[in-house]
Design a protein around this motif. Structure first.
Motif, PDB file in Angstrom:
ATOM      1  N   GLU A 166       7.433  37.395 -29.891  1.00 46.12           N
ATOM      2  CA  GLU A 166       6.643  37.636 -29.024  1.00 46.12           C
ATOM      3  C   GLU A 166       5.387  36.902 -29.247  1.00 46.12           C
ATOM      4  N   THR A 167       5.263  35.595 -29.393  1.00 47.25           N
ATOM      5  CA  THR A 167       4.200  34.724 -29.296  1.00 47.25           C
ATOM      6  C   THR A 167       3.684  34.282 -27.924  1.00 47.25           C
ATOM      7  N   THR A 168       2.439  34.340 -27.487  1.00 44.35           N
ATOM      8  CA  THR A 168       1.683  33.844 -26.278  1.00 44.35           C
ATOM      9  C   THR A 168       1.707  32.406 -26.580  1.00 44.35           C
ATOM     10  N   VAL A 169       2.066  31.796 -25.483  1.00 43.14           N
ATOM     11  CA  VAL A 169       2.118  30.257 -25.727  1.00 43.14           C
ATOM     12  C   VAL A 169       0.930  29.989 -24.569  1.00 43.14           C
ATOM     13  N   VAL A 170       0.026  28.828 -24.703  1.00 45.61           N
ATOM     14  CA  VAL A 170      -0.512  28.014 -23.935  1.00 45.61           C
ATOM     15  C   VAL A 170      -0.278  26.688 -23.957  1.00 45.61           C
ATOM     16  N   MET A 171       0.311  26.138 -22.975  1.00 47.89           N
ATOM     17  CA  MET A 171       0.697  24.854 -22.895  1.00 47.89           C
ATOM     18  C   MET A 171       0.038  23.862 -21.760  1.00 47.89           C
ATOM     19  N   VAL A 172      -0.405  22.643 -22.201  1.00 45.41           N
ATOM     20  CA  VAL A 172      -0.658  21.610 -21.278  1.00 45.41           C
ATOM     21  C   VAL A 172       0.140  20.810 -21.213  1.00 45.41           C
ATOM     22  N   THR A 173       0.428  20.598 -20.010  1.00 46.03           N
ATOM     23  CA  THR A 173       1.658  19.460 -19.397  1.00 46.03           C
ATOM     24  C   THR A 173       1.441  19.169 -17.847  1.00 46.03           C
ATOM     25  N   HIS A 174       1.999  18.306 -17.573  1.00 45.13           N
ATOM     26  CA  HIS A 174       2.031  17.774 -16.061  1.00 45.13           C
ATOM     27  C   HIS A 174       3.338  17.786 -15.783  1.00 45.13           C
ATOM     28  N   GLU A 175       4.522  17.850 -16.556  1.00 41.88           N
ATOM     29  CA  GLU A 175       5.736  17.970 -16.255  1.00 41.88           C
ATOM     30  C   GLU A 175       6.244  19.308 -15.313  1.00 41.88           C
ATOM     31  N   LEU A 176       6.581  18.880 -14.037  1.00 45.77           N
ATOM     32  CA  LEU A 176       6.969  20.035 -13.126  1.00 45.77           C
ATOM     33  C   LEU A 176       8.179  20.775 -13.558  1.00 45.77           C
ATOM     34  N   ALA A 177       9.053  19.954 -14.055  1.00 44.07           N
ATOM     35  CA  ALA A 177      10.286  20.618 -14.684  1.00 44.07           C
ATOM     36  C   ALA A 177      10.058  21.785 -15.656  1.00 44.07           C
ATOM     37  N   SER A 178       9.126  21.714 -16.567  1.00 47.15           N
ATOM     38  CA  SER A 178       8.508  22.374 -17.602  1.00 47.15           C
ATOM     39  C   SER A 178       7.839  23.507 -16.998  1.00 47.15           C
ATOM     40  N   ILE A 179       6.896  23.338 -16.159  1.00 48.40           N
ATOM     41  CA  ILE A 179       5.884  24.146 -15.277  1.00 48.40           C
ATOM     42  C   ILE A 179       6.831  25.209 -14.583  1.00 48.40           C
ATOM     43  N   PHE A 180       7.749  24.802 -13.940  1.00 46.83           N
ATOM     44  CA  PHE A 180       8.495  25.902 -12.994  1.00 46.83           C
ATOM     45  C   PHE A 180       9.566  26.457 -14.061  1.00 46.83           C
ATOM     46  N   ALA A 181       9.989  25.894 -14.895  1.00 50.33           N
ATOM     47  CA  ALA A 181      11.014  26.506 -15.796  1.00 50.33           C
ATOM     48  C   ALA A 181      10.701  27.556 -16.550  1.00 50.33           C
ATOM     49  N   ILE A 182       9.559  27.263 -17.169  1.00 50.66           N
ATOM     50  CA  ILE A 182       9.064  28.516 -18.461  1.00 50.66           C
ATOM     51  C   ILE A 182       7.660  29.099 -17.820  1.00 50.66           C
ATOM     52  N   GLY A 183       6.893  28.411 -17.128  1.00 48.02           N
ATOM     53  CA  GLY A 183       5.397  28.893 -16.754  1.00 48.02           C
ATOM     54  C   GLY A 183       5.342  30.130 -16.042  1.00 48.02           C
ATOM     55  N   THR A 184       4.555  31.016 -16.752  1.00 48.02           N
ATOM     56  CA  THR A 184       4.446  32.542 -16.253  1.00 48.02           C
ATOM     57  C   THR A 184       3.209  32.792 -15.303  1.00 48.02           C
ATOM     58  N   ASN A 185       2.335  31.878 -16.126  1.00 45.28           N
ATOM     59  CA  ASN A 185       0.973  31.720 -15.401  1.00 45.28           C
ATOM     60  C   ASN A 185       0.265  30.617 -15.456  1.00 45.28           C
ATOM     61  N   SER A 186      -0.856  30.131 -14.810  1.00 48.27           N
ATOM     62  CA  SER A 186      -1.467  28.810 -14.807  1.00 48.27           C
ATOM     63  C   SER A 186      -2.592  28.827 -14.564  1.00 48.27           C
ATOM     64  N   VAL A 187      -3.647  27.575 -14.645  1.00 48.78           N
ATOM     65  CA  VAL A 187      -4.697  27.328 -14.173  1.00 48.78           C
ATOM     66  C   VAL A 187      -4.542  25.851 -13.646  1.00 48.78           C
ATOM     67  N   PHE A 188      -5.079  25.427 -12.486  1.00 49.08           N
ATOM     68  CA  PHE A 188      -5.181  24.012 -12.055  1.00 49.08           C
ATOM     69  C   PHE A 188      -6.515  23.401 -12.217  1.00 49.08           C
ATOM     70  N   LEU A 189      -6.787  22.380 -12.920  1.00 44.10           N
ATOM     71  CA  LEU A 189      -7.885  21.581 -12.981  1.00 44.10           C
ATOM     72  C   LEU A 189      -7.686  20.508 -12.074  1.00 44.10           C
ATOM     73  N   ASP A 190      -9.305  20.348 -11.173  1.00 42.00           N
ATOM     74  CA  ASP A 190      -9.250  19.022 -10.375  1.00 42.00           C
ATOM     75  C   ASP A 190     -10.322  18.220 -11.020  1.00 42.00           C
ATOM     76  N   PRO A 191      -9.884  16.891 -11.068  1.00 40.28           N
ATOM     77  CA  PRO A 191     -10.808  15.928 -11.405  1.00 40.28           C
ATOM     78  C   PRO A 191     -12.037  15.546 -10.767  1.00 40.28           C
ATOM     79  N   GLU A 192     -11.908  15.800  -9.221  1.00 36.63           N
ATOM     80  CA  GLU A 192     -12.852  15.502  -8.459  1.00 36.63           C
ATOM     81  C   GLU A 192     -13.744  16.301  -8.237  1.00 36.63           C
ATOM     82  N   THR A 193     -13.628  17.771  -8.317  1.00 41.35           N
ATOM     83  CA  THR A 193     -14.651  18.984  -7.985  1.00 41.35           C
ATOM     84  C   THR A 193     -15.155  19.261  -9.569  1.00 41.35           C
ATOM     85  N   LYS A 194     -14.243  18.739 -10.450  1.00 39.23           N
ATOM     86  CA  LYS A 194     -14.679  19.061 -11.636  1.00 39.23           C
ATOM     87  C   LYS A 194     -14.562  20.521 -12.307  1.00 39.23           C
ATOM     88  N   THR A 195     -13.749  21.303 -11.492  1.00 39.95           N
ATOM     89  CA  THR A 195     -13.628  22.837 -11.835  1.00 39.95           C
ATOM     90  C   THR A 195     -11.997  23.108 -11.362  1.00 39.95           C
TER      91      THR A 195
END
Length: 265
Positions: free
Chosen positions: A192-221
């Motif tokens: 029952e551990t909550t996980v916060v994961m930094v990744t750019h790997e799509l396989a991981s993102i879609f396989a185990i990610g339940t929620n997310s935030v997307f950071l944009d380097p151009e608008t910087k938000t």
């Protein structure tokens, strides 16, 4: 009932006058595998440093439950951070120590347990990550994937409520990366551990990610948040879609049209 575990409020990250990200507002719910994603240089790992107390924000705050991390005094902040574990990108194992000694270190530093009980816990943590019997090995004597798993065992040494993971698949072959993803999901489910994961790997993102935030380097938000699969299906932001499809937006658009037609039949 959903319980908020971590809240980021109106955060700006900066080095002096140089802003990395601004106006960050999102929450992590208990039981999430929450993905921090975005292109190279957008500030993913920098955000992680702010969440684990290694870098203070230029503006805004981080809340663990109802407790402010950055308004707390040093003693209170250390107490809050004891609820966390961190798996760094390189594993960050101490090369002069065996795996058992690496994992025992935080236990001996932060508890009053005796040597025998610590040895039992170390063996249990290694068994959790599939490394039973490797107590006396040094990091240089095992593979990169095994080092990541040993680093994960150390991150879980004190049974954290929140596990922070920075680019866990970096340097791993696809099979080892999938095994690590499966292990992270298993720890979430069983402990029952909550996980916060930094990744750019799509396989991981879609396989185990339940929620997310997307950071944009151009608008910087942040320009998107939500379950990764939902963002892929519903987002109208081209930057988000290009990231989640590796730039293959034509195939994505065709699949969306096909699905819409199928739903209308």
């Amino acid at each position: 009932m959903t319980t908020v575990c971590l809240t980021i409020k109106n955060m700006t990250m900066a080095y002096g006058d140089f802003v990395i990200q601004k106006d960050l507002d999102f929450t992590v719910n208990r039981g999430d595998i929450f993905i921090i994603m975005g292109g190279s240089g957008c500030g993913k790992s920098t955000l992680l440093m702010h969440l684990i107390g290694l870098q203070n924000p230029a503006k805004g705050d981080v809340f663990y439950g109802e407790e402010s991390l950055w308004q707390a005094d040093n003693k209170a902040r250390q107490r809050i951070l004891k609820r966390t574990g961190v798996l760094f990108q390189t594993g960050a194992l101490l090369s002069s120590m065996t795996l058992a000694e690496n994992i025992a270190l935080p236990i001996s530093e932060h508890t009053l347990l005796g040597a025998q009980r610590i040895r039992e816990l170390v063996s249990y943590k290694l068994a959790l990550v599939g490394l039973a019997g490797f107590e006396d090995y040094y990091p240089s004597e095992i593979s990169g994937g095994m080092q990541k798993r040993a680093g994960l065992a150390r991150a879980m040494a004190l049974d954290p409520e929140i596990l922070f993971v920075d680019e866990p698949s970096a340097g791993l072959d696809p099979v080892s990366a999938k095994l690590l993803d499966d292990l992270i999901r298993s720890l979430r489910d069983n402990l029952e551990t909550t996980v916060v994961m930094v990744t750019h790997e799509l396989a991981s993102i879609f396989a185990i990610g339940t929620n997310s935030v997307f950071l944009d380097p151009e608008t910087k938000t942040m320009i998107a948040s939500g379950p990764p699969k939902q963002l892929l299906a519903e987002s109208s932001d081209l930057k988000v879609i290009q990231f989640l499809t590796r730039g293959e937006t034509e195939n994505w658009a065709a699949n969306v049209t096909k699905n819409q037609e199928a739903c209308s039949l």
